[in-house]
Design a protein around this motif. Structure first.
Motif, PDB file in Angstrom:
ATOM      1  N   VAL A   1      87.865  55.702  77.408  1.00 30.84           N
ATOM      2  CA  VAL A   1      87.347  54.439  77.937  1.00 30.84           C
ATOM      3  C   VAL A   1      86.957  53.527  76.774  1.00 30.84           C
ATOM      4  O   VAL A   1      86.130  52.630  76.918  1.00 30.84           O
ATOM      5  CB  VAL A   1      86.121  54.686  78.857  1.00 30.84           C
ATOM      6  CG1 VAL A   1      86.509  55.539  80.060  1.00 30.84           C
ATOM      7  CG2 VAL A   1      84.971  55.354  78.096  1.00 30.84           C
TER       8      VAL A   1
ATOM      9  N   PHE B   1      91.724  52.469  81.424  1.00 31.00           N
ATOM     10  CA  PHE B   1      91.191  53.782  81.088  1.00 31.00           C
ATOM     11  C   PHE B   1      92.369  54.756  81.145  1.00 31.00           C
ATOM     12  O   PHE B   1      93.236  54.628  82.013  1.00 31.00           O
ATOM     13  CB  PHE B   1      90.133  54.240  82.108  1.00 31.00           C
ATOM     14  CG  PHE B   1      88.944  53.328  82.250  1.00 31.00           C
ATOM     15  CD1 PHE B   1      88.424  52.631  81.166  1.00 31.00           C
ATOM     16  CD2 PHE B   1      88.321  53.167  83.492  1.00 31.00           C
ATOM     17  CE1 PHE B   1      87.309  51.794  81.313  1.00 31.00           C
ATOM     18  CE2 PHE B   1      87.217  52.333  83.647  1.00 31.00           C
ATOM     19  CZ  PHE B   1      86.706  51.644  82.560  1.00 31.00           C
TER      20      PHE B   1
ATOM     21  N   GLY C   1      87.440  43.530  87.910  1.00 31.46           N
ATOM     22  CA  GLY C   1      85.994  43.748  87.865  1.00 31.46           C
ATOM     23  C   GLY C   1      85.569  45.160  88.228  1.00 31.46           C
ATOM     24  O   GLY C   1      84.406  45.511  88.074  1.00 31.46           O
ATOM     25  N   SER C   2      86.514  45.980  88.724  1.00 26.72           N
ATOM     26  CA  SER C   2      86.170  47.365  89.068  1.00 26.72           C
ATOM     27  C   SER C   2      86.521  48.360  87.971  1.00 26.72           C
ATOM     28  O   SER C   2      86.300  49.566  88.126  1.00 26.72           O
ATOM     29  CB  SER C   2      86.849  47.777  90.375  1.00 26.72           C
ATOM     30  OG  SER C   2      86.213  47.138  91.464  1.00 26.72           O
ATOM     31  N   ALA C   3      87.121  47.884  86.893  1.00 21.80           N
ATOM     32  CA  ALA C   3      87.331  48.706  85.695  1.00 21.80           C
ATOM     33  C   ALA C   3      87.393  47.721  84.540  1.00 21.80           C
ATOM     34  O   ALA C   3      87.371  46.504  84.760  1.00 21.80           O
ATOM     35  CB  ALA C   3      88.610  49.521  85.779  1.00 21.80           C
ATOM     36  N   ASP C   4      87.461  48.225  83.300  1.00 19.44           N
ATOM     37  CA  ASP C   4      87.524  47.333  82.149  1.00 19.44           C
ATOM     38  C   ASP C   4      88.878  47.521  81.461  1.00 19.44           C
ATOM     39  O   ASP C   4      89.054  48.440  80.674  1.00 19.44           O
ATOM     40  CB  ASP C   4      86.354  47.621  81.201  1.00 19.44           C
ATOM     41  CG  ASP C   4      86.282  46.593  80.072  1.00 19.44           C
ATOM     42  OD1 ASP C   4      87.052  45.606  80.107  1.00 19.44           O
ATOM     43  OD2 ASP C   4      85.460  46.778  79.161  1.00 19.44           O
TER      44      ASP C   4
END
Lengths: 335, 335
Positions: A58, A141, A135-138
């Motif tokens: 991440v 990953f 907006g639910s992950a960056d």
């Protein structure tokens, strides 16, 4: 036609998922097992015990001096397999993508995974792609899992560690974590700051051939100090470490001083610790130094009966202090 | 003392990471391989080819009727391994946690993974935990990878499919996707809507013993239709499917009509498709029906030389239409 960015539909399991597999993943990672596109890869029978591990990555930022999240995801898992004495052969790759990720970024990451896998002699044989709403992950990953086989006669374990064994590190410590932190914070202490991210399977095999290696470990999150504390506890022995022997780059030392960090707790991604029978320590050190990834290897300490389950650091000032595990979060999202 | 919520430091690799491993993961998932806490699990040598696969799970909501993200993460990977004819034995689990996730939610998920793993006869032997800052992930994502071994003599492949083979489905389709969608949107069509999420290794082994199974596949994302299209293309054969034979629960059919969805494209998590030699189809169907997870099994079609690489659906109205893969994103974050 290449898409400009990742859409939710790339994770649907339908046509766009198939396009992504064919036009991106198969293009860079193609091999006979991956191309079969079954529910699971079917791999030839091998002799030996199986080493099996996983890590999710991440890291932020996804591109950094010395590597990127794709290279890191291959190296990290190759290294974990190598540390138990296995020869890594096959990886899986699971991607979690944020809607809107530029396709070019993903392509650069997959190309880097392919190049690193080739360098390490491993194949990515199965994969999975999920897309989550913006907006639910960056960005991205990546999880990699890996398998390798352990040759007969190789049995590494902290339980093998004996008083009189030597403790070796394969090179300078703290490079990865400091490179990431400086990149993230926009700090430029030195142009020589780069991640040490590298596949260690070649180095590990080279040293296993040269002496009685008791156990190996790669000091990633938590750094050299945390890994030594883990090994001392699981071996039941005491470790004496000579601070002056620990190789640290001047740029890393300088950055740590300015940032108030202890380089012994900063993550590495291309270094290993080996505990080796005292009589074999010079031969193993020579084998490390003969390998491009072990040029700065050093013997940093020895195993004792005294102060069992503790790591005692003899500092450059001549005082002794007991090392503890990292407490708190020194650097979030370092890998 | 249990923490109330997940902190960034739980992903540091230091003391809080160790506490989490000991107090949560080992408490629920303990086994001799996991408890070794090496860089990779070391597993006994096995005979047979190795099946190796991975999936990441980003389902939203994380708790739903019939399961949760933990149960799903075990079932999905067990099922992928089972579909190539392997007996799944070992899983890895990689967690990506959002800072602030209630510890009780994570504990409920890990407990569910442990229970499902026990039911499926598999062990979680290695794991990894990363924590990202609030807003950089959505509660929890889980990756599982898995390995299993394929007994000698078992060789499933779409290339084995022949004209005259029967196409079977092990039960009703669309249950998982519709249950998730209704939960997410707060729709309550019926109390009977629940995910079919279940480990299929027992069912798969039962039917393999009963006849010439050519290939199996579990129709997850993209649903029954997309999986059939994939199989038709990779086998080079034509498939004729009889719509009236496809088992669909009334509640699922009703929800699909109201929502404008086609149940043939809705995800399943506890169903398999098997293509079987025509002569063995009744014996394999009987074996399915004798298993608790195959009670609603049906023969839904047959393999033809005609219309190669295409799936033709004979509708209840008597017309024929060619099925395509799912296009677009019918239901995001369904698994």
């Amino acid at each position: 036609m290449k898409p400009e960015m990742i859409l939710l539909a790339h994770g649907s399991g339908g046509k766009l998922t198939h396009d992504l597999i064919r036009d991106l993943f198969q293009r860079y990672l193609s091999n006979v097992y991956l191309d079969d596109l079954g529910d699971a890869a079917v791999l030839p029978e091998q002799r030996g015990r199986l080493a099996f591990t996983t890590d999710s990555y991440v890291i932020q930022p996804i591109f950094f001096p010395g590597g990127d999240i794709g290279k890191l995801a291959v190296c990290g898992t190759v290294n974990d397999i190598s540390m138990v004495g296995a020869r890594p052969l096959y990886l899986t790759a699971g991607y979690i993508l944020e809607e809107g990720l530029p396709f070019a970024d993903l392509e650069r990451i997959v190309a880097s995974m392919a190049e690193t896998a080739r360098a390490a002699g491993v194949q990515v044989v199965a994969g999975d792609t999920k897309v989550v709403d913006r907006g639910s992950a960056d960005k991205v990953f990546i999880n990699t899992a890996g398998v390798g086989w352990i040759p007969d006669g190789v049995a590494l374990s902290p339980r093998n560690v004996r008083p009189g064994d030597a403790i070796l590190v394969s090179g300078t410590v703290g490079d990865h974590g400091i490179a990431i932190l400086c990149q993230r914070e926009g700090l430029e202490f030195s142009t020589s700051l780069a991640s040490d991210c590298a596949p260690l399977n070649g180095l590990a095999q080279a040293i296993l051939a040269r002496g009685a290696v008791r156990v190996m470990r790669d000091p990633t999150r938590g750094g050299l100090a945390t890994t030594l504390v883990e090994l001392a506890r699981s071996s039941g022995m005491g470790f004496e470490i000579n601070e002056a022997s620990i190789p640290i780059k001047d740029a890393v030392r300088g950055a740590c001083e300015l940032l108030g960090l202890d380089p012994l707790y900063v993550a590495n991604e291309g270094k290993l610790i080996a505990i080796v029978a005292g009589a074999d320590s010079e031969a193993v050190l020579a084998a490390m130094k003969a390998h491009p990834l072990g040029r700065d290897a050093r013997i940093i300490g020895r195993v004792t009966e005294a102060h069992a389950r503790r790591v005692v650091l003899k500092t450059v000032l001549g005082v002794s202090r007991v090392l503890e595990m990292l407490t708190g979060e020194q650097l979030p999202r370092i890998c």
